[in-house]
Scaffold this motif. Structure first.
Motif, PDB file in Angstrom:
ATOM      1  N   PHE A  17       0.780  -1.127   0.094  1.00 57.58           N
ATOM      2  CA  PHE A  17       0.086   0.116   0.134  1.00 57.58           C
ATOM      3  C   PHE A  17       0.924   1.863   0.136  1.00 57.58           C
ATOM      4  O   PHE A  17       1.385   0.970   1.178  1.00 57.58           O
ATOM      5  N   LEU A  19       1.356   5.238   1.145  1.00 58.41           N
ATOM      6  CA  LEU A  19       0.787   6.069   1.785  1.00 58.41           C
ATOM      7  C   LEU A  19       1.098   6.848   1.462  1.00 58.41           C
ATOM      8  O   LEU A  19       1.284   7.503   0.918  1.00 58.41           O
ATOM      9  N   ALA A  33       1.661  -5.540   3.277  1.00 58.33           N
ATOM     10  CA  ALA A  33       1.222  -5.041   4.074  1.00 58.33           C
ATOM     11  C   ALA A  33       1.080  -7.237   4.111  1.00 58.33           C
ATOM     12  O   ALA A  33       1.233  -8.096   5.226  1.00 58.33           O
ATOM     13  N   GLU A  52      -0.242 -11.514  15.025  1.00 59.55           N
ATOM     14  CA  GLU A  52      -0.927 -10.326  16.341  1.00 59.55           C
ATOM     15  C   GLU A  52      -1.231  -9.088  14.737  1.00 59.55           C
ATOM     16  O   GLU A  52      -1.543  -9.158  13.614  1.00 59.55           O
ATOM     17  N   GLY A  54      -2.023  -5.905  12.308  1.00 63.63           N
ATOM     18  CA  GLY A  54      -1.166  -6.049  11.640  1.00 63.63           C
ATOM     19  C   GLY A  54      -0.257  -6.254  10.645  1.00 63.63           C
ATOM     20  O   GLY A  54       0.121  -6.618  10.129  1.00 63.63           O
ATOM     21  N   SER A  55      -0.395  -7.514  11.268  1.00 56.60           N
ATOM     22  CA  SER A  55       0.161  -8.844  10.425  1.00 56.60           C
ATOM     23  C   SER A  55       0.054  -8.846   8.942  1.00 56.60           C
ATOM     24  O   SER A  55       0.732  -9.482   8.351  1.00 56.60           O
ATOM     25  N   GLY A  56      -1.517  -8.770   8.530  1.00 54.75           N
ATOM     26  CA  GLY A  56      -1.926  -8.806   6.799  1.00 54.75           C
ATOM     27  C   GLY A  56      -2.782  -9.929   6.775  1.00 54.75           C
ATOM     28  O   GLY A  56      -3.313  -9.673   5.443  1.00 54.75           O
ATOM     29  N   THR A  58      -6.465 -10.078   7.100  1.00 50.14           N
ATOM     30  CA  THR A  58      -6.803  -9.940   6.464  1.00 50.14           C
ATOM     31  C   THR A  58      -6.929  -8.772   5.630  1.00 50.14           C
ATOM     32  O   THR A  58      -7.738  -9.494   4.769  1.00 50.14           O
ATOM     33  N   THR A  59      -5.582  -9.072   4.938  1.00 46.32           N
ATOM     34  CA  THR A  59      -5.294  -8.133   3.018  1.00 46.32           C
ATOM     35  C   THR A  59      -5.331  -9.732   3.166  1.00 46.32           C
ATOM     36  O   THR A  59      -6.072  -9.735   1.636  1.00 46.32           O
ATOM     37  N   GLU A 182     -12.125 -13.529  12.716  1.00 49.36           N
ATOM     38  CA  GLU A 182     -12.505 -13.270  13.095  1.00 49.36           C
ATOM     39  C   GLU A 182     -13.676 -13.320  13.640  1.00 49.36           C
ATOM     40  O   GLU A 182     -13.988 -12.333  14.584  1.00 49.36           O
TER      41      GLU A 182
HETATM   42  N1  LIG Z   1      -6.362   0.210   2.778  1.00 46.34           N
HETATM   43  C1  LIG Z   1      -4.765   0.282   3.405  1.00 46.34           C
HETATM   44  N2  LIG Z   1      -4.075   1.005   2.851  1.00 46.34           N
HETATM   45  C2  LIG Z   1      -3.121   1.027   2.978  1.00 46.34           C
HETATM   46  N3  LIG Z   1      -2.318   0.138   4.127  1.00 46.34           N
HETATM   47  C3  LIG Z   1      -3.220  -0.778   4.764  1.00 46.34           C
HETATM   48  C4  LIG Z   1      -4.832  -0.559   4.311  1.00 46.34           C
HETATM   49  N4  LIG Z   1      -4.674  -2.226   4.395  1.00 46.34           N
HETATM   50  C5  LIG Z   1      -4.425  -3.111   5.321  1.00 46.34           C
HETATM   51  N5  LIG Z   1      -3.226  -1.867   5.341  1.00 46.34           N
HETATM   52  C6  LIG Z   1      -1.657  -1.754   6.171  1.00 46.34           C
HETATM   53  O1  LIG Z   1      -1.296  -3.480   6.118  1.00 46.34           O
HETATM   54  C7  LIG Z   1      -1.116  -4.077   7.444  1.00 46.34           C
HETATM   55  C8  LIG Z   1      -1.408  -5.432   7.460  1.00 46.34           C
HETATM   56  O2  LIG Z   1      -3.280  -5.344   7.607  1.00 46.34           O
HETATM   57  P1  LIG Z   1      -4.344  -6.027   7.873  1.00 46.34           P
HETATM   58  O3  LIG Z   1      -5.548  -5.896   8.613  1.00 46.34           O
HETATM   59  O4  LIG Z   1      -4.293  -7.077   7.429  1.00 46.34           O
HETATM   60  O5  LIG Z   1      -3.776  -6.510   8.940  1.00 46.34           O
HETATM   61  P2  LIG Z   1      -4.422  -7.469  10.739  1.00 46.34           P
HETATM   62  O6  LIG Z   1      -3.293  -9.181  10.289  1.00 46.34           O
HETATM   63  O7  LIG Z   1      -5.998  -8.436   9.970  1.00 46.34           O
HETATM   64  O8  LIG Z   1      -4.964  -6.762  11.533  1.00 46.34           O
HETATM   65  P3  LIG Z   1      -5.809  -7.196  12.744  1.00 46.34           P
HETATM   66  O9  LIG Z   1      -5.637  -8.374  13.356  1.00 46.34           O
HETATM   67  O10 LIG Z   1      -6.073  -6.004  13.216  1.00 46.34           O
HETATM   68  O11 LIG Z   1      -7.706  -6.932  12.051  1.00 46.34           O
HETATM   69  C9  LIG Z   1      -1.164  -2.810   8.571  1.00 46.34           C
HETATM   70  O12 LIG Z   1       0.427  -2.286   8.730  1.00 46.34           O
HETATM   71  C10 LIG Z   1      -1.901  -1.771   7.915  1.00 46.34           C
HETATM   72  O13 LIG Z   1      -2.075  -0.798   8.225  1.00 46.34           O
END
Ligand SMILES: Nc1ncnc2c1ncn2[C@@H]1O[C@H](COP(=O)(O)OP(=O)(O)OP(=O)(O)O)[C@@H](O)[C@H]1O
Ligand SMILES: [Mg+2]
Length: 326
Positions: A17, A19, A33, A52, A54-56, A58-59, A182
């Motif tokens: 991503f 920023l 991500a 944890e 922010g580990s990625g 949901t992405t 989740e």
């Molecule tokens: N649309 C976006 N624009 C910029 N950064 C993003 C975007 N979506 C996710 N990120 C970044 O990508 C990284 C992974 O985010 P993600 O939501 O996949 O984590 P996660 O493991 O699902 O976390 P959580 O347990 O908090 O749900 C994070 O650093 C987040 O800030």
């Protein structure tokens, strides 16, 4: 349940991503991500992704749902690439892969009656209103809610009941895969087990394939046949759930497992250092700044996943030499 055929194959997906810049002259900033993630899920299995915030995780889920595109890599569903589908294939795919997300309240439209909410995906498939509502009623009963649920509104239900409604809605179109991001994290501890039980029952009954995302190790272990542990966008360990939790190989997984067992006090599992910024993850092994075993090589060279035991891989230069966990 499983027949060993891959339903979903994720190969080396990456998502960066960009920023917004702090100022016109500041260097561009970006977050990686998801950084080269691969896994596959056999039909009828549950692949758990744990890590944890922010580990990625949901992405990864969003790319599987085609809500987002990978910067690189590919995803195959029943053998064919999901990012090169024609319209017909895409329609089938979107029906075959449904999601249940963390927040059932946010996910359900507050002004719609439950019947319409559950029937909506069926209506979108072209089913007549009466038929779709009848099917919705049957689905609601299957998830343990009475057919009298149909004319009520989301706010009239508890969190657990709303999550049942979300499950009914997801299942209404007879999907093959559920992406569960989740799904119980926002629920009271007392109802979590019921929803997890429902998901497992539905999986058995309908032969579903799951991607289960969570950060609670005990829950991911309970739900999953195979598990991948994510840290800063990378899978650091992957394998059968029993092996991965029974004999974790990566220092990070060992830490997570020990913490979950309440054995925090062990020196070897203590996480050192602060959580790094996703904008500037440590060179080499991202985990090295918090790892009790880190050496020079860890800063110089990113460890790749390698199979240490059958089907059980770890990305750590020293995994084979680490002391036995106490
Ligand atoms: N649309 C976006 N624009 C910029 N950064 C993003 C975007 N979506 C996710 N990120 C970044 O990508 C990284 C992974 O985010 P993600 O939501 O996949 O984590 P996660 O493991 O699902 O976390 P959580 O347990 O908090 O749900 C994070 O650093 C987040 O800030
Ligand atoms: Mg998430």
């Amino acid at each position: 349940m499983t027949d060993g055929k891959p339903m979903v194959e994720v190969t080396n997906i990456r998502r960066e991503f960009a920023l917004p810049r702090h100022s016109l002259f500041a260097p561009p900033r970006r977050v990686v991500a998801v950084d080269g993630v691969s896994f596959s899920i056999s039909r009828g299995d549950t692949f758990g992704l744990v890590g944890e915030s922010g580990s990625g995780k949901t992405t990864v889920a969003r790319m599987l749902l085609k809500l987002d595109l990978p910067s690189a890599g590919n995803v195959r569903f029943e053998g064919s690439d999901i990012f090169t589908q024609d319209r017909r294939q895409e329609r089938i795919y979107r029906r075959s892969v449904q999601a249940v997300l963390q927040d059932p309240y946010g996910a359900l439209s507050q002004r719609m009656q439950i019947g319409s909410i559950v029937a909506e995906p069926l209506r979108a498939q072209g089913l007549a209103r009466g038929e779709a509502l009848a099917a919705a009623g049957r689905m609601l009963e299957a998830v343990g809610l009475g057919a009298d649920t149909l004319n009520r509104y989301p706010h009239q239900f508890s969190g657990g009941q709303r999550q049942r409604i979300a499950v009914a809605r997801a299942l209404s179109v007879e999907p093959k895969v559920l992406i569960l991001d989740e799904p119980v994290s926002a629920l009271d501890v007392s109802v979590r087990a019921q929803i997890l039980g429902l998901l497992r029952e539905m999986q058995q009954r309908l032969g579903l394939t799951y991607l289960f995302i969570g950060h609670d190790l005990a829950i991911v272990k309970y739900m999953s046949t195979h598990v991948g542990v994510m840290y800063f966008g990378r899978i650091v360990e992957i394998g059968p759930a029993s092996a991965l939790f029974g004999r974790p190989l990566h220092p990070y997984t060992r830490k997570l497992v020990a913490t979950a067992k309440g054995r925090q006090k062990l020196g070897e599992v203590r996480l050192t250092g602060e959580m790094p910024s996703p904008l500037a993850p440590p060179s080499g092994c991202h985990f090295r700044t918090r790892c009790a075993f880190a050496a020079e090589r860890c800063a110089a060279e990113a460890p790749v996943l390698s199979e240490l035991k059958t089907g059980h891989s770890v990305a750590c230069h020293f995994a084979a030499e680490l002391p036995e966990p106490a």
